[in-house]
Motif scaffolding. Sequence first.
Motif, PDB file in Angstrom:
ATOM      1  N   GLU A   1      26.778  89.057   5.148  1.00 17.14           N
ATOM      2  CA  GLU A   1      25.683  88.468   5.895  1.00 17.14           C
ATOM      3  C   GLU A   1      24.366  88.810   5.218  1.00 17.14           C
ATOM      4  O   GLU A   1      24.267  89.849   4.545  1.00 17.14           O
ATOM      5  CB  GLU A   1      25.686  89.002   7.341  1.00 17.14           C
ATOM      6  N   PRO A   2      23.338  88.001   5.368  1.00 15.30           N
ATOM      7  CA  PRO A   2      22.058  88.276   4.708  1.00 15.30           C
ATOM      8  C   PRO A   2      21.448  89.592   5.181  1.00 15.30           C
ATOM      9  O   PRO A   2      21.511  89.940   6.363  1.00 15.30           O
ATOM     10  CB  PRO A   2      21.181  87.086   5.114  1.00 15.30           C
TER      11      PRO A   2
ATOM     12  N   ILE B   1      30.550  95.313   6.822  1.00 22.44           N
ATOM     13  CA  ILE B   1      29.597  94.214   6.670  1.00 22.44           C
ATOM     14  C   ILE B   1      28.568  94.614   5.619  1.00 22.44           C
ATOM     15  O   ILE B   1      28.015  95.713   5.663  1.00 22.44           O
ATOM     16  CB  ILE B   1      28.864  93.910   8.000  1.00 22.44           C
ATOM     17  N   HIS B   2      28.339  93.712   4.650  1.00 24.68           N
ATOM     18  CA  HIS B   2      27.342  93.949   3.612  1.00 24.68           C
ATOM     19  C   HIS B   2      26.542  92.674   3.341  1.00 24.68           C
ATOM     20  O   HIS B   2      26.902  91.597   3.802  1.00 24.68           O
ATOM     21  CB  HIS B   2      28.000  94.429   2.319  1.00 24.68           C
TER      22      HIS B   2
END
Length: 237
Positions: free
Chosen positions: A181-182, A133-134
């Motif tokens: 994702e933010p 996740i980044h």
Amino acid sequence: MNILLLGYGKMGKTIEEIAVSRGHQVIGRIDNQMESKEAFNKDNTDVAIEFSQPDAAVENISWCLRMGIPVLSGTTGWLGQRNEVVDLCREESGTFFYASNYSLGVNIFFKLNEFLAKVMQRFPSYDIQMEEIHHTEKKDSPSGTAITIAETIIENIGRKEKWVEGVANFQAELGIRSLREPNVPGTHTVIYSNDEDSIELKHIAHSRRGFALGAVLVAEWLPGKKGVLGMDEFLDL
């Protein structure tokens, strides 16, 4: 130490902040290919730190090698051209350091991943999945760090032959699920599971500072070294 920054996005700015706090001088910030590098050479530049974009990395690194400037790069997404950079480094007797991730914690994670893969080679009932996740601004997918993790697993587990993005359709594939994702600096998870239980190995970055600090520590170590180098040489684990 005089540092040239090639790439001045969020990572470049954090690297500058840490470098200055450690007593170094940032003598230049090149943020796009249209900006001139003419003012910089091996006489006034101790090291270049390259965190740019995949389409700029090879030119940036090659320029440093031709100029005799030691260069470390953390840009991902360009490694299909790695061999030509390695060849140029050897031709120029230069100094080139590459890591997909400069976080000290991530590189310890790499070693744990390698050890666990060697153990799990003996237990074929466990399938293997990965997730990374980044932040939404990240250009490449899967992340360079995830690919490094996957390649280590494949090297050590004979039942896995290649990695694929998304869900693996065949037993010989290692699936990497990529999420954006933010405000997520980076989370990487390796999951071994069968019908009885699961084993998870996870690294969670809380900010970019860990990556940036690692890059500055490598920059401090790099002058005087020669050849193609990486975190194994730096950490000497």
